[in-house]
Design an enzyme around this catalytic site. Structure first.
Site, PDB file in Angstrom:
ATOM      1  N   CYS A 186      55.492  46.209  19.319  1.00  0.00           N
ATOM      2  CA  CYS A 186      54.189  46.706  18.878  1.00  0.00           C
ATOM      3  C   CYS A 186      53.944  46.393  17.403  1.00  0.00           C
ATOM      4  O   CYS A 186      52.792  46.223  16.989  1.00  0.00           O
ATOM      5  CB  CYS A 186      54.074  48.201  19.138  1.00  0.00           C
ATOM      6  N   HIS A 232      55.927  53.608  17.664  1.00  0.00           N
ATOM      7  CA  HIS A 232      54.743  52.817  18.042  1.00  0.00           C
ATOM      8  C   HIS A 232      53.856  52.553  16.834  1.00  0.00           C
ATOM      9  O   HIS A 232      53.604  53.436  16.014  1.00  0.00           O
ATOM     10  CB  HIS A 232      53.941  53.537  19.120  1.00  0.00           C
ATOM     11  N   ASN A 292      44.971  48.906  19.803  1.00  0.00           N
ATOM     12  CA  ASN A 292      46.242  49.425  20.315  1.00  0.00           C
ATOM     13  C   ASN A 292      46.766  48.488  21.401  1.00  0.00           C
ATOM     14  O   ASN A 292      46.072  48.217  22.388  1.00  0.00           O
ATOM     15  CB  ASN A 292      46.044  50.835  20.871  1.00  0.00           C
TER      16      ASN A 292
END
Length: 336
Positions: free
Chosen positions: A23, A132, A147
Site C-alpha cells: 500500500c 495501511h 485508497n
C-alpha cells in the site's frame, strides 16, 4: 498550490489496486499520479535508510546513547524501515517524495498552521493507520480518495473533504500534507511498469464505484441475516453446557479461595454451595418443563385416540331398543 494540482494526463486519474502489503507503493504513486516507483525502488531506499541509521547509532556518544545503540543493533540485520511483507515506514515515503522535491508534513506540525488550516488549499494528503497507507489527492480541481483497497478512486466533494479528514484524525489516523512541485504529467507509456496501475476517466471511476456499491449491499445484508439465524439456533443443550461450565468455573475459584484459608474460606464455601444449588435448580426446572411438555403431548394424543360413544352409535345407524327387540325374537325362535 492550485496550479500545482492541475495535473493534466488528458484528465485521467491514475489508480493502483492493492497488491499484498504494498500500500505504501500505491500511496506514493497515486500521490505523484503515475507509476514512478516500484516495490524494489522503495526497498532500496529502505536499505539505504537502515545503513545510515546503523551508522549514526554506532557512532553515538558514550553512556545512554551507547546503550540505545546496543539495543538498536542487537535487533539483528532486520530492517527498521520495511517489513518482510512489504510495509514501509514514513521515512521511506518521505525519501521517495523528496526525489520529486516534495515535502511530507504532519498535520499537527506548526509548519502546517493548524489554526488557519484549510484542506481545500492543499494538493495531497497521505494517511496512515497501523499497516495501511493511502492518498487523498486533488486532480484537475477535484478531490479523490485513492485508497488502494478501492477498485477505483472515490470522488470527494469539497464540503465532505474537511469532514472526512476530521473523521480520520478522530479515528487515530496519522495524516500528512504533501507540498511542493508535483509532476504535471506522467508519460502514458509508463503505464503498467509496476503491474498495479490503471488510468481511468472520472466517469469510469464513478461507474466502477457505483457498481461495486450495488453489489456489496445485498451481500452485506445477507451476512447480517446469516449471523442472526445462527445466533437463534443455539439449542437448549448448549445453554445447559454453558451453565455447567459457569458452575465449574465458580467451583474452581471457590476451591482456590478455600486453599488460601483466612476470611475467604467461609465465603468461598458459601459461593461454591450457592453455585451448585443454582445449577441444580436450573437443571431440575429444565427437566420438569420437559416432563410437563411430554405429559401434555401424551394427554393430547390420548384424547385424540379415545372414541366418542355418540359417534359410534350414530355411525352404526341403529337404536339400542331395536337391537334388544331383535335379540328377543331370535331367542323365541330357538325355543320353538
Amino acid at each position: 498550490m492550485e496550479e500545482a494540482a492541475a495535473a493534466s494526463n488528458g484528465g485521467l486519474l491514475y489508480h493502483e489496486v492493492q497488491e499484498g502489503k504494498l500500500c505504501a507503493v500505491h500511496c506514493v504513486n497515486t500521490t505523484l499520479q503515475g507509476p514512478f516507483f516500484s516495490e524494489f525502488d522503495l526497498s532500496a531506499l529502505a536499505v539505504d535508510l537502515d545503513q545510515r541509521e546503523r551508522q549514526v547509532m554506532s557512532e553515538g556518544a558514550a553512556g545512554a546513547a551507547t546503550t540505545a545503540a546496543g539495543d538498536f543493533l542487537a535487533e539483528g540485520e532486520g530492517s527498521h524501515n520495511v517489513s518482510l511483507g512489504g510495509d514501509f515506514s514514513i521515512q521511506v515515503l518521505q525519501k521517495a517524495l523528496e526525489v520529486w522535491d516534495l515535502q511530507v508534513i504532519p498535520l499537527d506540525s506548526p509548519d502546517v498552521g493548524s489554526c488557519l488550516f484549510d484542506p481545500e488549499l492543499e494538493t495531497a494528503f497521505i494517511c496512515h493507520l497501523q499497516d495501511h497507507w493511502f492518498c487523498i489527492r486533488k486532480v484537475n480541481g477535484e478531490w479523490y480518495n485513492f485508497n488502494s483497497l478501492y477498485p477505483a478512486p472515490e470522488h470527494l466533494s469539497k464540503f465532505y473533504l474537511s469532514a472526512f479528514i476530521d473523521t480520520l484524525k478522530g479515528s487515530g489516523w496519522s495524516i500528512f500534507a504533501v507540498r511542493g512541485n508535483f509532476p504535471k504529467e506522467c508519460p502514458m507509456a509508463t503505464e503498467g511498469s509496476n503491474g498495479f496501475g490503471q488510468w481511468l476517466t472520472p466517469d469510469d471511476a464513478r461507474r466502477i464505484t457505483s457498481s461495486c456499491n450495488q453489489v456489496q449491499t445485498p451481500t452485506q445484508q445477507a451476512g447480517v441475516s446469516l449471523v442472526a439465524d445462527q445466533s437463534e439456533e443455539m439449542s437448549e443443550m448448549d445453554m445447559i453446557a454453558a451453565q455447567q461450565e459457569e458452575a465449574d468455573l465458580n467451583a474452581a475459584i471457590a476451591a482456590s479461595l478455600m486453599d488460601t484459608g483466612g476470611p475467604f474460606a467461609n465465603y468461598a464455601a458459601h459461593e461454591e454451595s450457592r453455585s451448585q444449588d443454582a445449577f441444580a435448580i436450573e437443571s431440575t426446572s429444565g427437566e420438569m418443563s420437559k416432563d410437563g411438555n411430554l405429559e401434555e403431548q401424551g394427554a393430547n394424543k390420548s384424547e385424540t385416540s379415545e372414541p366418542n360413544s355418540d359417534n359410534i352409535e350414530s355411525a352404526s345407524g341403529s337404536n339400542p331398543k331395536q337391537n334388544t327387540t331383535s335379540l328377543e325374537g331370535k331367542e323365541s325362535i330357538k325355543e320353538d
